[in-house]
Motif scaffolding. Structure first.
Motif, PDB file in Angstrom:
ATOM      1  N   GLY A 269       0.802  -1.226   0.000  1.00 29.65           N
ATOM      2  CA  GLY A 269       0.000   0.000   0.000  1.00 29.65           C
ATOM      3  C   GLY A 269       0.831   1.269   0.000  1.00 29.65           C
ATOM      4  O   GLY A 269       2.062   1.218  -0.065  1.00 29.65           O
ATOM      5  N   PRO A 270       0.153   2.417   0.082  1.00 31.41           N
ATOM      6  CA  PRO A 270       0.863   3.699  -0.035  1.00 31.41           C
ATOM      7  C   PRO A 270       1.761   4.017   1.159  1.00 31.41           C
ATOM      8  O   PRO A 270       2.615   4.895   1.064  1.00 31.41           O
ATOM      9  CB  PRO A 270      -0.275   4.726  -0.133  1.00 31.41           C
ATOM     10  CG  PRO A 270      -1.460   4.063   0.464  1.00 31.41           C
ATOM     11  CD  PRO A 270      -1.299   2.595   0.195  1.00 31.41           C
TER      12      PRO A 270
ATOM     13  N   CYS B 203      -6.013   6.879  -0.105  1.00 30.22           N
ATOM     14  CA  CYS B 203      -6.709   6.405  -1.313  1.00 30.22           C
ATOM     15  C   CYS B 203      -5.818   6.412  -2.549  1.00 30.22           C
ATOM     16  O   CYS B 203      -6.242   5.993  -3.628  1.00 30.22           O
ATOM     17  CB  CYS B 203      -7.961   7.245  -1.568  1.00 30.22           C
ATOM     18  SG  CYS B 203      -9.257   6.874  -0.367  1.00 30.22           S
TER      19      CYS B 203
ATOM     20  N   HIS C  66      -3.342   4.694  -4.136  1.00 33.73           N
ATOM     21  CA  HIS C  66      -2.574   3.450  -4.171  1.00 33.73           C
ATOM     22  C   HIS C  66      -1.469   3.543  -5.219  1.00 33.73           C
ATOM     23  O   HIS C  66      -1.696   4.065  -6.309  1.00 33.73           O
ATOM     24  CB  HIS C  66      -3.494   2.259  -4.479  1.00 33.73           C
ATOM     25  CG  HIS C  66      -2.859   0.951  -4.173  1.00 33.73           C
ATOM     26  ND1 HIS C  66      -2.001   0.331  -5.043  1.00 33.73           N
ATOM     27  CD2 HIS C  66      -2.928   0.163  -3.082  1.00 33.73           C
ATOM     28  CE1 HIS C  66      -1.571  -0.797  -4.496  1.00 33.73           C
ATOM     29  NE2 HIS C  66      -2.114  -0.920  -3.298  1.00 33.73           N
TER      30      HIS C  66
ATOM     31  N   SER D 211      -9.212   0.830  -1.214  1.00 36.81           N
ATOM     32  CA  SER D 211      -7.950   1.577  -1.188  1.00 36.81           C
ATOM     33  C   SER D 211      -7.510   1.797   0.255  1.00 36.81           C
ATOM     34  O   SER D 211      -6.325   1.608   0.585  1.00 36.81           O
ATOM     35  CB  SER D 211      -8.099   2.929  -1.900  1.00 36.81           C
ATOM     36  OG  SER D 211      -8.380   2.715  -3.260  1.00 36.81           O
TER      37      SER D 211
ATOM     38  N   SER E 264      -6.308  -1.403   1.667  1.00 35.71           N
ATOM     39  CA  SER E 264      -4.956  -1.740   1.203  1.00 35.71           C
ATOM     40  C   SER E 264      -3.929  -0.980   2.032  1.00 35.71           C
ATOM     41  O   SER E 264      -2.849  -1.503   2.323  1.00 35.71           O
ATOM     42  CB  SER E 264      -4.770  -1.366  -0.272  1.00 35.71           C
ATOM     43  OG  SER E 264      -5.662  -2.091  -1.046  1.00 35.71           O
ATOM     44  N   ALA E 265      -4.275   0.245   2.407  1.00 35.26           N
ATOM     45  CA  ALA E 265      -3.333   1.064   3.179  1.00 35.26           C
ATOM     46  C   ALA E 265      -3.155   0.547   4.604  1.00 35.26           C
ATOM     47  O   ALA E 265      -2.068   0.646   5.175  1.00 35.26           O
ATOM     48  CB  ALA E 265      -3.807   2.518   3.190  1.00 35.26           C
TER      49      ALA E 265
END
Ligand code: NDP
Ligand code: MG
Length: 394
Positions: free
Chosen positions: A187-188, A204, A206, A216, A219-220
């Protein structure tokens, strides 16, 4: 002969990619039904493009949609709410259902499609996380073909012996498989040390995939990988003990399967959901997808590392919920949905998301998920507890 497709969540990111793939194969597939929740204008554009027989929206948008469809002289029947979603998901004229509604809202229509014995392309991982054995059992009983669209699970499916899908649950790997390596981009915030002040916009964004807001954020936090771990256990009848999460920042390898002879099979490709969608649509055939071939000279760095469970506790919470079983994954999922929404609305901090989930799991006793009622009740109770806690820490 042309196959008829129902797209649940047609206005979303997966819905859009699905339409892109279908557009390339007008002779093979036609769109029978599409559904939306809030983006009515976008739904009308989709209706103009694919001319479905039925569109499903919440009842509050029925009149607005009817006027817009009439303006464009489109003859589309409108159905509404949960009943409408379930009607199209199990409609006798539908062969394939793309389950791409986000979150728990997708559970009932996805289950309807499974019980009607459809070919179900599963993007809506939350539905399987919540209902687990119940959905797998329904797939076996009603001879539904539940095919994974989530890129990792689609990759695993491609690397496993064919018989693996919908096997009876043993918990142990079978047919020479030793373990599943579930890859995650990280993720970011993979390299962000202090996560306290990160914003929804940053979460958000990504690095490799363009997706809806909820996934999103998941995922983070790595909750997405946690949900995927649970999803993999159910789809491939394997206990969490045999699923290892591997951080692979480039998202070129979409997951791997290891065998007892020392082989590791990987599925690779550019990160574009059109590939797993095309695979699941046509399996066991292959069809063209609007995705360029992987250029290994340009993508010549593939890195791997272990996840940092301290900075990303959501992954461990999900693994523990899978170990606990019963309604624990449904509780985890519901609390996460509430926490993510609160974070997106800037009510709580990013680091509060796993805190809300953990609090809810501790507060609400899990039970055996023997029927749908019990699962839906756990979902509602968890939402209530998570809401309250968000109110306390906001
Ligand atoms: P989006 O937010 O882009 O789209 C969600 C879709 O569901 C939209 O069509 C939306 O309608 C609809 N929807 C939202 N809430 C409801 C509701 N309460 N009732 C009925 N419909 C609703 O999400 P994604 O497309 O990114 O994700 C969809 C699913 O696929 C998720 O479960 C996600 O985890 C999974 N997935 C997504 C991937 C991706 O790359 N995007 C990859 C792998 C899995 P509207 O837009 O009209 O509001
Ligand atoms: Mg995924």
């Amino acid at each position: 002969m042309s196959q008829s497709v129902c797209i649940l969540g047609a206005t979303g990111s997966i819905g859009e990619s699905t339409l892109k793939v279908l557009q390339q194969h007008p002779e093979q597939y036609s769109v029978f039904a599409v559904t939306a929740y809030s983006r009515i204008q976008k739904l009308v554009e989709i209706c103009k493009q694919v001319k479905p027989k039925i569109a499903v929206v919440p009842a509050c948008y029925q009149d607005e949609l009817a006027i817009l469809l009439k303006q464009h002289q489109l003859d589309v029947e409108i159905l509404t709410d949960d009943v409408g979603l379930q009607t199209v998901a199990r409609h006798p004229d539908v062969d394939i259902v793309m389950a791409a509604i986000v979150g728990a809202a997708g559970l009932l229509p996805t289950l309807s499609a499974v019980k009607a014995g459809k070919r179900v392309l599963l993007a809506n991982k939350e539905a399987l996380v919540m209902s687990g054995d119940l959905m797998m059992q329904a797939a076996r009983e009603h001879k539904a073909l539940l095919l994974p669209v989530d890129s990792e699970h689609n990759a695993i499916f491609q690397c496993l012996p064919e018989q693996y899908l919908n096997l009876d649950k043993t918990g142990k790997p079978q047919l020479g498989v030793s373990q599943i390596l579930l890859t995650a981009s990280g993720g970011p915030f993979l390299n962000t040390q202090n996560l306290d002040a990160v914003t929804p916009a940053q979460a958000c964004k990504h690095p490799n995939w363009s997706m809806g807001q909820k996934i999103s954020v998941d995922s983070a936090t790595l909750m997405n990988k946690g949900l995927e771990l649970i999803e993999a256990c159910h789809l491939f009848s394997i206990s969490e003990h045999f699923v290892t999460v591997v951080i692979h920042p480039q998202s070129i390898i979409h997951s791997m399967v290891q065998y007892i002879d020392g082989s590791t099979l990987a599925q690779m490709g550019n990160p574009d959901m059109c590939t797993p969608i095309a695979h699941a649509l046509a399996w066991p055939q292959r069809i063209h997808a609007p995705v360029s071939a992987l250029d290994l000279f340009k993508n010549n760095q593939l890195n791997f590392e272990a996840p940092d469970l301290k900075r990303f506790p959501a992954l461990q919470l999900a693994r523990d919920a899978m170990k606990t079983g019963g309604t624990a994954p449904a509780i985890l999922n519901a609390a996460n949905e509430i926490a993510v929404e609160a974070f997106l609305n800037q009510k709580i901090k990013f680091t509060h998301i796993p805190t809300v989930v953990e609090h809810t799991l501790n507060k609400l006793e899990h039970s055996v998920a023997s029927d749908l009622e019990i699962i839906l009740q756990a979902d509602q109770q968890a939402r209530h507890i998570a809401h309250q806690y968000v109110g306390e820490i906001a």
